[in-house]
Design a protein around this motif. Sequence first.
Motif, short mmCIF file in Angstrom:
data_model
loop_
_atom_site.label_atom_id
_atom_site.label_comp_id
_atom_site.label_asym_id
_atom_site.label_seq_id
_atom_site.Cartn_x
_atom_site.Cartn_y
_atom_site.Cartn_z
N ILE A 156 76.95 -21.74 31.27
CA ILE A 156 78.36 -21.57 31.62
C ILE A 156 79.24 -22.11 30.50
CG2 ILE A 156 80.20 -22.35 33.19
CD1 ILE A 156 78.10 -22.03 35.47
N LEU A 157 78.90 -23.25 29.93
CA LEU A 157 79.68 -23.82 28.84
C LEU A 157 79.71 -22.87 27.65
CD1 LEU A 157 81.31 -26.08 27.54
CD2 LEU A 157 79.14 -27.23 26.99
N ARG A 158 78.60 -22.23 27.33
CA ARG A 158 78.58 -21.26 26.23
C ARG A 158 79.51 -20.09 26.52
NH1 ARG A 158 73.02 -22.58 26.55
NH2 ARG A 158 72.43 -23.85 24.77
N LEU A 159 79.51 -19.61 27.77
CA LEU A 159 80.40 -18.50 28.13
C LEU A 159 81.86 -18.93 28.12
CD1 LEU A 159 78.22 -16.87 30.92
CD2 LEU A 159 78.67 -15.96 28.63
N VAL A 160 82.14 -20.15 28.55
CA VAL A 160 83.50 -20.69 28.48
C VAL A 160 83.94 -20.72 27.01
CG1 VAL A 160 84.86 -22.81 28.75
CG2 VAL A 160 83.44 -22.01 30.64
N ALA A 161 83.04 -21.15 26.13
CA ALA A 161 83.35 -21.24 24.71
C ALA A 161 83.65 -19.86 24.11
CB ALA A 161 82.19 -21.90 23.96
N TYR A 217 85.31 -16.49 28.21
CA TYR A 217 85.18 -15.83 29.50
C TYR A 217 85.88 -16.63 30.60
CZ TYR A 217 81.66 -12.65 27.64
OH TYR A 217 81.01 -11.69 26.91
N SER A 218 86.50 -15.93 31.53
CA SER A 218 87.11 -16.57 32.70
C SER A 218 86.02 -16.88 33.72
CB SER A 218 88.14 -15.63 33.34
OG SER A 218 87.49 -14.52 33.95
N SER A 219 86.37 -17.67 34.71
CA SER A 219 85.40 -17.98 35.78
C SER A 219 84.95 -16.72 36.49
CB SER A 219 86.00 -18.97 36.79
OG SER A 219 86.16 -20.22 36.20
N ARG A 220 85.86 -15.78 36.72
CA ARG A 220 85.48 -14.52 37.39
C ARG A 220 84.53 -13.71 36.53
NH1 ARG A 220 87.69 -14.24 42.13
NH2 ARG A 220 89.80 -15.00 42.49
N GLN A 221 84.77 -13.67 35.23
CA GLN A 221 83.88 -12.94 34.32
C GLN A 221 82.51 -13.59 34.26
OE1 GLN A 221 86.60 -13.22 31.01
NE2 GLN A 221 86.90 -10.99 31.00
N VAL A 246 80.90 -20.96 40.16
CA VAL A 246 81.21 -21.15 38.74
C VAL A 246 82.25 -22.25 38.59
CG1 VAL A 246 82.22 -20.08 36.68
CG2 VAL A 246 80.57 -18.81 38.07
N ASN A 247 83.30 -22.22 39.39
CA ASN A 247 84.33 -23.26 39.29
C ASN A 247 83.75 -24.64 39.59
OD1 ASN A 247 86.51 -21.82 38.39
ND2 ASN A 247 87.27 -21.35 40.43
N VAL A 265 85.95 -34.92 30.01
CA VAL A 265 87.10 -34.21 29.45
C VAL A 265 87.90 -33.60 30.60
CG1 VAL A 265 86.02 -33.75 27.21
CG2 VAL A 265 85.77 -32.09 29.07
N ARG A 266 89.11 -33.14 30.29
CA ARG A 266 90.00 -32.63 31.34
C ARG A 266 90.23 -31.13 31.31
NH1 ARG A 266 94.34 -36.69 33.27
NH2 ARG A 266 93.23 -38.65 33.01
N SER A 267 89.72 -30.45 30.29
CA SER A 267 89.98 -29.02 30.21
C SER A 267 88.77 -28.28 29.64
CB SER A 267 91.19 -28.74 29.32
OG SER A 267 90.88 -29.02 27.96
N ARG A 268 88.77 -26.97 29.88
CA ARG A 268 87.72 -26.11 29.33
C ARG A 268 87.75 -26.13 27.81
NH1 ARG A 268 86.80 -21.83 33.73
NH2 ARG A 268 86.25 -20.35 32.12
N ALA A 269 88.96 -26.16 27.25
CA ALA A 269 89.11 -26.19 25.80
C ALA A 269 88.53 -27.48 25.23
CB ALA A 269 90.58 -26.05 25.41
N ALA A 270 88.77 -28.60 25.91
CA ALA A 270 88.25 -29.88 25.44
C ALA A 270 86.72 -29.91 25.51
CB ALA A 270 88.85 -31.03 26.24
N ALA A 271 86.16 -29.31 26.55
CA ALA A 271 84.70 -29.25 26.68
C ALA A 271 84.10 -28.43 25.55
CB ALA A 271 84.31 -28.67 28.03
N THR A 272 84.73 -27.30 25.24
CA THR A 272 84.27 -26.45 24.15
C THR A 272 84.39 -27.18 22.81
OG1 THR A 272 84.93 -24.46 25.34
CG2 THR A 272 84.69 -24.25 22.96
#
Length: 72
Positions: A17-22, A25-29, A41-42, A54-61
């Motif tokens: 999931i982290l790779r797809l976030v990076a 991709y949205s949670s729905r995708q 997924v959420n 971390v607090r955001s998807r961007a920070a995790a990426t």
Amino acid sequence: MTRLRGEPGLTETENRILRLVACGYSSRQIAGKMSLSFHTVNHHVGDILRKLDVRSRAAATYRAGLERAFDD
């Protein structure tokens, strides 16, 4: 696909999931690609953020990518 080193402490599913976030991709995708529910997924994204402190998807990426940059 963006290649991130597997994060220690994350499950295989969370790393996928982290790779797809990076990749943006949205949670729905992600749910559609992995045959999971949007809510599942959420939940995983929340666990990833908590485990990476971390607090955001961007920070995790960013964290995963930054650690990869220093990985030999």
